[in-house]
Design an enzyme around this catalytic site. Structure first.
Site, PDB file in Angstrom:
ATOM      1  N   GLY A 166      -1.396   4.839  -4.731  1.00  0.00           N
ATOM      2  CA  GLY A 166      -1.934   3.557  -5.162  1.00  0.00           C
ATOM      3  C   GLY A 166      -1.304   2.395  -4.422  1.00  0.00           C
ATOM      4  O   GLY A 166      -0.874   2.518  -3.278  1.00  0.00           O
TER       5      GLY A 166
ATOM      6  N   ASP B  76      -8.433  -3.245   4.705  1.00  0.00           N
ATOM      7  CA  ASP B  76      -9.087  -4.535   4.926  1.00  0.00           C
ATOM      8  C   ASP B  76      -9.921  -4.925   3.703  1.00  0.00           C
ATOM      9  O   ASP B  76      -9.977  -6.102   3.321  1.00  0.00           O
ATOM     10  CB  ASP B  76      -9.974  -4.480   6.166  1.00  0.00           C
ATOM     11  CG  ASP B  76      -9.208  -4.023   7.399  1.00  0.00           C
ATOM     12  OD1 ASP B  76      -8.006  -4.319   7.471  1.00  0.00           O
ATOM     13  OD2 ASP B  76      -9.805  -3.367   8.260  1.00  0.00           O
TER      14      ASP B  76
ATOM     15  N   SER C 139       0.843  -1.194   0.000  1.00  0.00           N
ATOM     16  CA  SER C 139       0.000   0.000   0.000  1.00  0.00           C
ATOM     17  C   SER C 139       0.877   1.242   0.000  1.00  0.00           C
ATOM     18  O   SER C 139       1.797   1.353   0.806  1.00  0.00           O
ATOM     19  CB  SER C 139      -0.902   0.013   1.241  1.00  0.00           C
ATOM     20  OG  SER C 139      -1.701  -1.144   1.286  1.00  0.00           O
ATOM     21  N   MET C 140       0.574   2.177  -0.908  1.00  0.00           N
ATOM     22  CA  MET C 140       1.369   3.404  -1.023  1.00  0.00           C
ATOM     23  C   MET C 140       0.515   4.650  -0.860  1.00  0.00           C
ATOM     24  O   MET C 140       0.842   5.715  -1.369  1.00  0.00           O
ATOM     25  CB  MET C 140       2.099   3.423  -2.366  1.00  0.00           C
ATOM     26  CG  MET C 140       3.036   2.248  -2.587  1.00  0.00           C
ATOM     27  SD  MET C 140       4.050   2.397  -4.085  1.00  0.00           S
ATOM     28  CE  MET C 140       2.782   2.423  -5.365  1.00  0.00           C
ATOM     29  N   GLY C 141      -0.631   4.517  -0.167  1.00  0.00           N
ATOM     30  CA  GLY C 141      -1.476   5.667   0.092  1.00  0.00           C
ATOM     31  C   GLY C 141      -2.037   6.268  -1.182  1.00  0.00           C
ATOM     32  O   GLY C 141      -2.576   5.563  -2.044  1.00  0.00           O
TER      33      GLY C 141
END
Length: 318
Positions: free
Chosen positions: A233, A260, A228-230
């Site tokens: 993306g 989740d 996850s890279m905020g």
């Protein structure tokens, strides 16, 4: 009925969402609204999978004194309840949300304290739910009293049964689960940048650094790594390629549960007869978007997910 997917939550929570006009530390606040929802990372994954139409079983440990919101959720979503009840109360996580804001302030209260016997009981409860190919999401933090190897133990049990483990945890529990032998590793992991940096012991400031760390995990035997890279993306990597998936637009609302929902999308992708990395990335990203935009309903809209999956932006990486 044998479930098509299983989730395990050892440290669930009741999410108490408090909405404010403005959050000002040191001041008295008058809340605009407050609501309680059954939560915890694995519980959220189970709810999203059930919304998608996947027969899902939830196991783990709930406090016997305040399990009403969980029983209601399981009944409303059709989730098979295999959770143990322990003496005491499930913890409450307070989420302070400013109206019109994009950030949530979390205050996570202490949870139940478990012991080795209760971990044994969870393992026994999990055993009959396992089958070859079944996605099993092991999600969240570990409660007090359990060793940092608790997820690694359940992960090895599920892998030995041929199930495909999706691990979403952090810190020493993540390190212990990733430092097991090849046959007991998770099938998939979903760390964020900071969790991956903690595992590698070094800063990963650039996308190329994250990609190298993800490839290292794949080379160790993990089939799918999602980082996850905020707002940038998510990075999806497997043995056949790598790509970045971005939503076509930023979703509105609190980010609670977005990660989740992405795990649920990964699990749903594993149930498709022919797995493709780009299709997995599209579905997982659309799951996350739909969960974000549902607001207080905290639900997935399958028709919405199908529409948005086609609009997810995919950037293949060399």
């Amino acid at each position: 009925m044998t479930p098509h997917a299983v989730t395990v939550t050892l440290n669930p929570a009741i999410d108490q969402t408090v909405r404010l006009d403005r959050l000002q530390p040191g001041h008295v606040h008058r809340a605009r609204s407050a609501r309680d929802d059954a939560g915890g990372k694995g519980i959220n994954v189970a709810a999203c999978l059930a919304d998608w139409g996947v027969a899902t079983a939830a196991t783990g440990v709930l406090g016997a004194d305040n399990d009403g919101s969980f029983r209601l959720l399981f009944e409303q979503r059709g989730i098979a309840d295999h959770c143990l009840r322990a003496p005491g109360q499930t913890r409450t996580n307070i989420k302070l949300v400013e109206d019109g804001g994009d950030e949530t302030t979390d205050i996570n209260l202490p949870g139940l304290q478990l012991d080795a016997d209760q971990l044994d009981a969870v393992s026994a409860q999990l055993a009959p739910l396992l089958a070859p190919g079944v996605p099993v999401a092991l999600s969240g933090s570990l409660p007090a009293g359990l060793p940092e190897t608790a997820w690694a133990r359940l992960q090895a049990q599920a892998a030995a049964a041929g199930a495909r483990v999706l691990l979403d945890t952090s810190g020493p529990a993540l390190a212990a689960a990733l430092n097991t032998q090849a046959g007991a590793l998770p099938y998939a992991v979903k760390p964020n940048r900071h969790e991956l940096e903690a595992w590698t012991g070094s800063a990963l400031p650039e996308r190329a650094d994250l990609l190298a760390a993800a490839h290292a995990l794949v080379n160790r035997g993990i089939a799918l790594v999602v980082v996850s890279m905020g707002a940038d993306g998510a990075l999806f990597v497997d043995a056949h390629g790598a790509l970045v998936a971005r939503p076509p637009r930023l979703a509105r609302g609190s980010t609670v549960g977005a990660g989740d929902a992405m795990v649920a999308g990964l699990a749903a992708s594993l149930l498709v007869p022919r797995f493709e990395l780009a299709a997995c990335a599209r579905l997982a990203t659309a799951f996350s978007m739909s969960r974000l935009e549902s607001g207080d309903q905290r639900q997935l809209d399958p028709a919405q997910v199908r529409r948005w999956a086609d609009d997810v932006l995919i950037e293949p990486l060399a």
